[in-house]
Design a protein around this motif. Structure first.
Motif, short mmCIF file in Angstrom:
data_model
loop_
_atom_site.label_atom_id
_atom_site.label_comp_id
_atom_site.label_asym_id
_atom_site.label_seq_id
_atom_site.Cartn_x
_atom_site.Cartn_y
_atom_site.Cartn_z
N HIS A 59 0.97 34.50 12.59
CA HIS A 59 -0.36 34.56 11.97
C HIS A 59 -0.83 36.01 11.89
CE1 HIS A 59 -0.12 30.44 13.58
NE2 HIS A 59 -1.00 30.11 12.66
N ILE A 60 -1.43 36.35 10.74
CA ILE A 60 -2.04 37.66 10.56
C ILE A 60 -3.52 37.44 10.24
CG2 ILE A 60 -2.06 39.79 9.22
CD1 ILE A 60 0.90 39.24 8.59
N PHE A 61 -4.38 38.06 11.03
CA PHE A 61 -5.83 37.92 10.85
C PHE A 61 -6.40 39.23 10.30
CE2 PHE A 61 -4.50 35.24 14.40
CZ PHE A 61 -4.98 34.01 14.00
N LYS A 62 -7.43 39.11 9.50
CA LYS A 62 -8.09 40.29 8.94
C LYS A 62 -9.37 40.55 9.70
CE LYS A 62 -8.89 42.45 4.46
NZ LYS A 62 -8.83 42.25 2.98
N LEU A 63 -9.54 41.78 10.15
CA LEU A 63 -10.72 42.13 10.95
C LEU A 63 -11.84 42.58 10.03
CD1 LEU A 63 -8.31 42.28 13.01
CD2 LEU A 63 -9.71 43.89 14.28
N GLU A 64 -12.65 41.62 9.64
CA GLU A 64 -13.80 41.92 8.80
C GLU A 64 -14.90 40.91 9.13
OE1 GLU A 64 -12.84 41.44 4.72
OE2 GLU A 64 -12.17 39.37 4.94
N PHE A 103 -5.46 35.07 7.83
CA PHE A 103 -5.51 35.66 6.49
C PHE A 103 -4.16 35.55 5.80
CE2 PHE A 103 -4.63 39.57 4.02
CZ PHE A 103 -5.57 39.43 3.01
N ALA A 104 -3.09 35.72 6.57
CA ALA A 104 -1.74 35.62 6.03
C ALA A 104 -0.83 34.99 7.09
CB ALA A 104 -1.20 36.98 5.62
N THR A 105 0.26 34.38 6.65
CA THR A 105 1.18 33.72 7.58
C THR A 105 2.62 33.97 7.17
OG1 THR A 105 1.07 31.66 6.30
CG2 THR A 105 -0.41 31.84 8.19
N VAL A 106 3.51 33.77 8.15
CA VAL A 106 4.95 33.79 7.91
C VAL A 106 5.53 32.58 8.61
CG1 VAL A 106 7.10 34.92 8.61
CG2 VAL A 106 5.27 36.26 7.58
N ARG A 107 6.43 31.89 7.94
CA ARG A 107 7.16 30.80 8.57
C ARG A 107 8.59 31.26 8.79
NH1 ARG A 107 4.71 26.32 9.56
NH2 ARG A 107 2.79 25.77 8.47
N GLU A 159 1.11 33.45 2.06
CA GLU A 159 2.45 33.43 2.65
C GLU A 159 3.17 34.76 2.37
OE1 GLU A 159 5.71 31.20 4.55
OE2 GLU A 159 3.59 30.72 4.29
N CYS A 160 3.65 35.42 3.43
CA CYS A 160 4.39 36.67 3.26
C CYS A 160 5.81 36.39 2.78
CB CYS A 160 4.42 37.45 4.57
SG CYS A 160 2.80 37.95 5.18
N VAL A 161 6.35 37.29 1.98
CA VAL A 161 7.66 37.09 1.37
C VAL A 161 8.72 37.88 2.13
CG1 VAL A 161 9.04 37.41 -0.72
CG2 VAL A 161 6.65 36.68 -0.90
N LEU A 162 9.78 37.19 2.55
CA LEU A 162 10.91 37.84 3.22
C LEU A 162 11.69 38.66 2.20
CD1 LEU A 162 12.80 38.19 5.71
CD2 LEU A 162 14.03 36.17 4.89
N ILE A 163 11.88 39.96 2.49
CA ILE A 163 12.62 40.79 1.55
C ILE A 163 13.90 41.36 2.16
CG2 ILE A 163 10.69 41.44 0.08
CD1 ILE A 163 10.50 44.06 1.70
N LYS A 164 14.02 41.37 3.50
CA LYS A 164 15.25 41.91 4.09
C LYS A 164 15.47 41.35 5.49
CE LYS A 164 18.65 44.44 2.90
NZ LYS A 164 19.35 44.21 1.63
N LYS A 165 16.74 41.15 5.81
CA LYS A 165 17.13 40.72 7.15
C LYS A 165 18.25 41.65 7.62
CE LYS A 165 19.38 36.87 9.58
NZ LYS A 165 19.99 35.53 9.41
N HIS A 166 18.05 42.25 8.80
CA HIS A 166 19.04 43.18 9.37
C HIS A 166 19.58 42.62 10.68
CE1 HIS A 166 18.13 46.47 6.59
NE2 HIS A 166 16.86 46.26 6.81
#
Length: 410
Positions: free
Chosen positions: A232-237, A279-283, A325-332
């Motif tokens: 979870h990503i929260f926005k501080l406002e 505010f935003a999430t990643v699964r 939803e955040c988009v996965l762009i790279k895995k290392h």
């Protein structure tokens, strides 16, 4: 958030986080096996290592020169280590040791502590505000705020009803985030006053173990990850100050009714209503693994980085305007030869056609110099912050030839 350090059964590795496509391994050491703590001082050559072979001993190295600066032994196992340009903090189960990082001298020992079995503590990375936070109780969520510069207790904060599970300062040391073992509510307090500024609800359905709590460098976002698959990503406002006029819809009308109703409800109930959702999430495609997160700017775009205990680094795009939803762009892979793993088609979630994440997901191949806000390779002060001249005093051990901080003398 400019580098990543991992401890392994064979030693430790350091990586630079300046690129999305390429994971640069800065250093690898196999001299000490079974490393379970490795802390690097920002982008400098100072690294602190603790291994299972000697869990009561802290070793401080200059890794570029391959030399040991010093080592210290303690009365029990070391559970965590935190450091900034002024202080090095060693946390044991029932005591905390505060060292002056310039000469590694012991400045203070905090002994009267309740048992802290996980070594939970946080240290501000801003050495001008070297605040230290640690649990003040085993039964309640009381936070002790300690001033690492004056070596005095600043205040205690009654943050949660249950025991603490996570603590994190923002980059300037002016805010402190906390979560309890229930993991349902995350609170943010002003420092050093301890007033509650924000309250975020992570979820109500199940208790979780929050393993990572971190601010973005600009303090606009707060990220929380746990043993579940959701980050979870929260926005501080303050929504009441900045929320645009609601459209004339049913949900907008009901929202205004609830807002008006809070004036007549008991404080406890209205407080629940005012809690902001994510505010935003990643699964993640994994669950149950310990992970740590970072919110960073890499190649001029905001990214969420997730490192999992199985040795992988996931990089996501974060839309700072609309979230979602955040988009996965790279895995290392962090445990292989240091080379990256190419993404497979089924690793990437299909982005929405006109979304922010879709438009920037393919722009990460442009080479760029480090654009990390805050601490960086150039000596490490926060932008606009003046480091006093005496802090660059020369000594027999320097961290490299380009004035990396601090010059440690013994």
């Amino acid at each position: 958030c400019s580098s990543l350090a991992i401890g392994t059964t064979t030693g430790y590795r350091l990586f630079s986080l300046s690129s999305v496509e390429q994971l640069d391994q800065v250093h690898e050491s196999n001299e000490i096996p079974d490393v379970y703590i490795v802390e690097r001082l920002f982008s400098s050559s100072l690294v602190v290592v603790v291994s299972h072979a000697k869990p009561q001993q802290m070793n401080v190295y200059h890794f570029k020169k391959g030399t040991e600066i010093c080592n210290y032994s303690y009365s029990s196992n070391i559970l965590s280590i935190r450091l900034n340009r002024q202080r090095l903090v060693v946390c044991l189960e029932e005591s905390i040791y505060i060292h002056n990082i310039k000469d590694m001298k012991l400045l203070k020992t905090i002994l009267e502590m309740p048992p802290n079995t996980t070594g939970l503590c946080a240290l501000s990375i801003n050495h001008a505000n070297s605040y230290l936070a640690y649990p003040g109780s085993v039964t309640s969520g009381e936070i002790v705020l300690y001033d690492g510069n004056t070596l005095k207790t600043a205040c205690t904060i009654p943050a949660h009803d249950g025991p603490l599970a996570a603590l994190a300062f923002n980059s300037t040391g002016s805010k402190l985030a906390s979560a309890s073992e229930k993991g349902t509510v995350i609170r943010v307090f002003s420092i050093p006053g301890g007033q509650k500024l924000y309250e975020f609800r992570r979820g109500m359905k199940r208790y979780v173990n929050i393993s990572s709590l971190v601010f973005s460098m600009d303090s606009q976002f707060l990220c929380a990850s746990s043993n579940t698959e959701t980050v979870h990503i929260f926005k501080l406002e303050h929504l009441t100050d900045s929320r645009p006029e609601e459209p004339p819809t049913w949900s907008g009308y009901m929202g205004k009714m609830f807002q008006a109703a809070t004036n007549y409800l008991p404080a406890q109930v209205s407080g629940m209503m005012n809690q902001d959702r994510a505010f935003a999430t990643v699964r993640l495609n994994i669950s149950g693994q310990r992970n740590i997160c970072a919110l960073s700017t890499i190649q001029k775009l905001p990214r969420l980085l997730v490192t999992t205990s199985d040795g992988h680094l996931y990089i996501y795009n974060l839309d700072p305007q609309d979230g979602g939803e955040c988009v996965l762009i790279k895995k290392h892979s962090l445990l292989g030869s240091g080379k990256m793993e190419e993404n497979k088609e089924n690793d990437l979630r299909p982005p929405l056609p006109q979304s922010y994440a879709a438009t920037v997901a393919r722009q990460s191949t442009v080479p760029s110099t480090s654009t990390m806000p805050g601490y960086s390779e150039d000596g490490g002060a926060l932008r606009g912050e003046v480091i006093p001249e005496h802090e660059f005093a020369t000594g027999p051990v320097c961290l490299d030839d380009e004035n990396e901080f601090p010059p440690v003398s013994i």
